[in-house]
Motif scaffolding. Structure first.
Motif, PDB file in Angstrom:
ATOM      1  N   THR A 248      -3.579   1.868   0.315  1.00 39.00           N
ATOM      2  CA  THR A 248      -3.040   3.180   0.669  1.00 39.00           C
ATOM      3  C   THR A 248      -4.122   4.259   0.781  1.00 39.00           C
ATOM      4  O   THR A 248      -5.270   4.067   0.373  1.00 39.00           O
TER       5      THR A 248
ATOM      6  N   THR B 153       0.101  -1.234  -2.136  1.00 37.86           N
ATOM      7  CA  THR B 153       1.554  -1.281  -2.204  1.00 37.86           C
ATOM      8  C   THR B 153       2.042  -2.638  -1.703  1.00 37.86           C
ATOM      9  O   THR B 153       1.413  -3.265  -0.854  1.00 37.86           O
ATOM     10  N   TYR B 154       3.174  -3.064  -2.267  1.00 36.55           N
ATOM     11  CA  TYR B 154       3.801  -4.331  -1.903  1.00 36.55           C
ATOM     12  C   TYR B 154       5.294  -4.220  -2.178  1.00 36.55           C
ATOM     13  O   TYR B 154       5.740  -3.324  -2.913  1.00 36.55           O
ATOM     14  N   ASP B 155       6.091  -5.099  -1.602  1.00 31.76           N
ATOM     15  CA  ASP B 155       7.538  -5.104  -1.793  1.00 31.76           C
ATOM     16  C   ASP B 155       7.858  -5.836  -3.098  1.00 31.76           C
ATOM     17  O   ASP B 155       7.781  -7.067  -3.172  1.00 31.76           O
TER      18      ASP B 155
ATOM     19  N   GLN C 113      -5.603   1.455  -4.343  1.00 31.33           N
ATOM     20  CA  GLN C 113      -4.158   1.454  -4.565  1.00 31.33           C
ATOM     21  C   GLN C 113      -3.514   0.577  -3.501  1.00 31.33           C
ATOM     22  O   GLN C 113      -3.734   0.780  -2.310  1.00 31.33           O
TER      23      GLN C 113
ATOM     24  N   GLY D 180       5.553  -2.468  -7.454  1.00 31.91           N
ATOM     25  CA  GLY D 180       5.426  -2.157  -6.034  1.00 31.91           C
ATOM     26  C   GLY D 180       4.174  -1.370  -5.699  1.00 31.91           C
ATOM     27  O   GLY D 180       3.809  -1.250  -4.528  1.00 31.91           O
ATOM     28  N   THR D 181       3.521  -0.832  -6.711  1.00 29.49           N
ATOM     29  CA  THR D 181       2.254  -0.121  -6.527  1.00 29.49           C
ATOM     30  C   THR D 181       1.262  -0.642  -7.562  1.00 29.49           C
ATOM     31  O   THR D 181       1.507  -0.538  -8.768  1.00 29.49           O
TER      32      THR D 181
END
Length: 161
Positions: A135, A60-62, A58, A95-96
C-alpha cells in the motif's frame, strides 16, 4: 545458418525494475496457485534503494480468503560487521500486515536490492484469485527518518482450488 530468437524476459523477474521506477517494494513470486488449507509463500524485496535505514511495508490481503501463518525477516539489513544492528517486527491485523525492518543506531544505512521478509499465507477457501498489495502507507526512510519516495509498489495474486 543457425539462429535463435531473443526476447525480453524482464517481466519474469519482479526485481528487474527499470531504473526510472526505483526504489520499489515488490513480491517474488508475483503469483502462486495452491489448494484450500495449503500454504502460499511470498518474499518481499526492496529494489534498488539508496542509503536507507528503515523500511515499513504495509500489505493488504483478503482476510476472508487468506490468513498469515508466519512472517520471517529477510537478510537486507543483515551485516556481519554490525552485530545485532537491525530490528524486525510485524503486526497482522486481519487483512493488513505491517512489516517494520530497520537499523538500530545512527549513521548506519544500506543501498541495493534485498529480501526484507518472507510471508506464509494459508488459504481458507477455494477462489479464482485474490490480490496482495503493497500500500501507499509503506515507506523507506534514511538515517534521519526522512522519507524516500517509493516509485514501485508491487502486487501479487493467489489462486486456490
Amino acid at each position: 545458418m543457425l539462429g535463435c530468437d531473443l526476447y525480453d524476459n524482464a517481466e519474469l523477474n519482479p526485481r528487474d525494475l527499470d531504473s526510472n521506477f526505483t526504489p520499489g517494494l515488490v513480491f517474488d513470486p508475483v503469483s502462486r496457485a495452491t489448494t484450500v488449507g495449503a500454504a502460499a509463500e511470498f518474499d518481499v524485496f526492496v529494489v534498488e534503494a539508496d542509503n536507507i535505514s528503515g523500511i515499513h511495508a504495509q500489505i493488504t490481503y483478503d482476510a476472508n480468503r487468506l490468513s498469515v501463518t508466519n512472517v520471517t525477516s529477510g537478510d537486507f539489513f543483515t551485516d556481519s560487521a554490525q552485530v545485532n544492528s537491525s530490528f524486525f517486527l510485524y503486526d497482522d491485523d486481519n487483512g493488513t500486515l505491517d512489516i517494520n525492518y530497520f537499523y538500530l543506531g545512527n549513521n548506519i544505512n544500506k543501498s541495493g536490492t534485498g529480501k526484507i521478509a518472507t510471508i506464509l499465507f494459508n488459504t481458507k477457501q477455494s477462489f479464482a484469485e485474490t490480490l496482495l498489495e503493497i500500500t501507499d502507507a509503506s515507506e523507506l526512510v534514511d538515517e534521519d527518518d526522512v522519507d524516500i519516495q517509493i516509485l514501485t509498489k508491487g502486487t501479487a495474486t493467489v489462486t486456490s482450488n
